[in-house]
Design a protein around this motif. Sequence first.
Motif, PDB file in Angstrom:
ATOM      1  N   UNK A  40       0.786  -1.224   0.000  1.00  0.00           N
ATOM      2  CA  UNK A  40       0.000   0.000   0.000  1.00  0.00           C
ATOM      3  C   UNK A  40       0.821   1.278   0.000  1.00  0.00           C
ATOM      4  N   UNK A  41       2.117   1.154   0.205  1.00  0.00           N
ATOM      5  CA  UNK A  41       2.982   2.349   0.263  1.00  0.00           C
ATOM      6  C   UNK A  41       3.960   2.412  -0.900  1.00  0.00           C
ATOM      7  N   UNK A  42       4.065   1.353  -1.665  1.00  0.00           N
ATOM      8  CA  UNK A  42       4.969   1.341  -2.804  1.00  0.00           C
ATOM      9  C   UNK A  42       6.417   1.321  -2.385  1.00  0.00           C
ATOM     10  N   UNK A  43       7.275   1.919  -3.210  1.00  0.00           N
ATOM     11  CA  UNK A  43       8.700   1.989  -2.925  1.00  0.00           C
ATOM     12  C   UNK A  43       9.002   3.363  -2.338  1.00  0.00           C
ATOM     13  N   UNK A  44       9.559   3.372  -1.155  1.00  0.00           N
ATOM     14  CA  UNK A  44       9.906   4.642  -0.526  1.00  0.00           C
ATOM     15  C   UNK A  44      11.427   4.759  -0.437  1.00  0.00           C
ATOM     16  N   UNK A  45      11.911   5.916  -0.836  1.00  0.00           N
ATOM     17  CA  UNK A  45      13.357   6.136  -0.907  1.00  0.00           C
ATOM     18  C   UNK A  45      13.919   6.392   0.481  1.00  0.00           C
ATOM     19  N   UNK A  46      14.928   5.609   0.854  1.00  0.00           N
ATOM     20  CA  UNK A  46      15.570   5.774   2.156  1.00  0.00           C
ATOM     21  C   UNK A  46      16.776   6.713   2.024  1.00  0.00           C
ATOM     22  N   UNK A  47      17.690   6.355   1.170  1.00  0.00           N
ATOM     23  CA  UNK A  47      18.878   7.165   0.886  1.00  0.00           C
ATOM     24  C   UNK A  47      19.267   6.935  -0.567  1.00  0.00           C
ATOM     25  N   UNK A  48      19.968   7.908  -1.140  1.00  0.00           N
ATOM     26  CA  UNK A  48      20.637   7.627  -2.390  1.00  0.00           C
ATOM     27  C   UNK A  48      22.000   8.302  -2.420  1.00  0.00           C
ATOM     28  N   UNK A  49      22.830   7.834  -3.324  1.00  0.00           N
ATOM     29  CA  UNK A  49      24.196   8.317  -3.434  1.00  0.00           C
ATOM     30  C   UNK A  49      24.502   8.567  -4.900  1.00  0.00           C
ATOM     31  N   UNK A  50      25.085   9.724  -5.220  1.00  0.00           N
ATOM     32  CA  UNK A  50      25.381  10.032  -6.615  1.00  0.00           C
ATOM     33  C   UNK A  50      26.872  10.016  -6.903  1.00  0.00           C
ATOM     34  N   UNK A  51      27.662   9.625  -5.882  1.00  0.00           N
ATOM     35  CA  UNK A  51      29.099   9.497  -6.095  1.00  0.00           C
ATOM     36  C   UNK A  51      29.685   8.849  -4.854  1.00  0.00           C
ATOM     37  N   UNK A  52      30.908   8.390  -4.968  1.00  0.00           N
ATOM     38  CA  UNK A  52      31.578   7.797  -3.813  1.00  0.00           C
ATOM     39  C   UNK A  52      31.605   8.812  -2.673  1.00  0.00           C
ATOM     40  N   UNK A  53      31.260   8.342  -1.507  1.00  0.00           N
ATOM     41  CA  UNK A  53      31.233   9.128  -0.260  1.00  0.00           C
ATOM     42  C   UNK A  53      30.162  10.227  -0.273  1.00  0.00           C
TER      43      UNK A  53
END
Lengths: 113, 117
Positions: free
Chosen positions: B40-53
Amino acid sequence: DQQVKQNSPSLSVQEGRISILNCDYTNSMFDYFLWYKKYPAEGPTFLISISSIKDKNEDGRFTVFLNKSAKHLSLHIVPSQPGDSAVYFCAATKNTGGFKTIFGAGTRLFVKA
Amino acid sequence: DVKVTQSSRYLVKRTGEKVFLECVQDMDHENMFWYRQDPGLGLRLIYFSYDVKMKEKGDIPEGYSVSREKKERFSLILESASTNQTSMYLCASSLGGGAGRGYTEAFFGQGTRLTVV
């Protein structure tokens, strides 16, 4: 606050007919919109996308329509096949350095033979 | 063929344990994501990273942290697992959004079903 909404939890369609899945969004800064398909016990797989500068994109049986003024997009599947039965997620993304992607709650499509 | 591999399909942990979920991608993607999927909530974004560190909070980061020491690996850490973190966790990766480059789709791993008892 849900930025991407899929208000229909499920949809049932006869084989050979058109399936229309709907999605609404609230943030006008989204750059791209996508549809993903998910089978049980698997990760979602990409289906089709559309840039915010277009209003239609077609790929075989799948067409996505974008209405920016209404902040609404839809996925049309014609003709529907039993193998299309899955959960479909609408997603929207904006460039924040990376591409932050927000998903809707999903719509479960049943295609009856 | 892009491959995103999550270290475990199923995991059972006790309340209060520190839990590590590992994700590895083999396509040199800049972006990596952690989502949780709940009915009922689908996919919820926890964290993302666009490069090392580099990392950015998603919509539900509370109770989680992440680590990206190498480009191909993105780890999700539950500092002190709680029962409300019982869920399906999905890792994904995609190409970065450099100048002139349009968006490309994300590729997902098969998911880790975590149960906290």
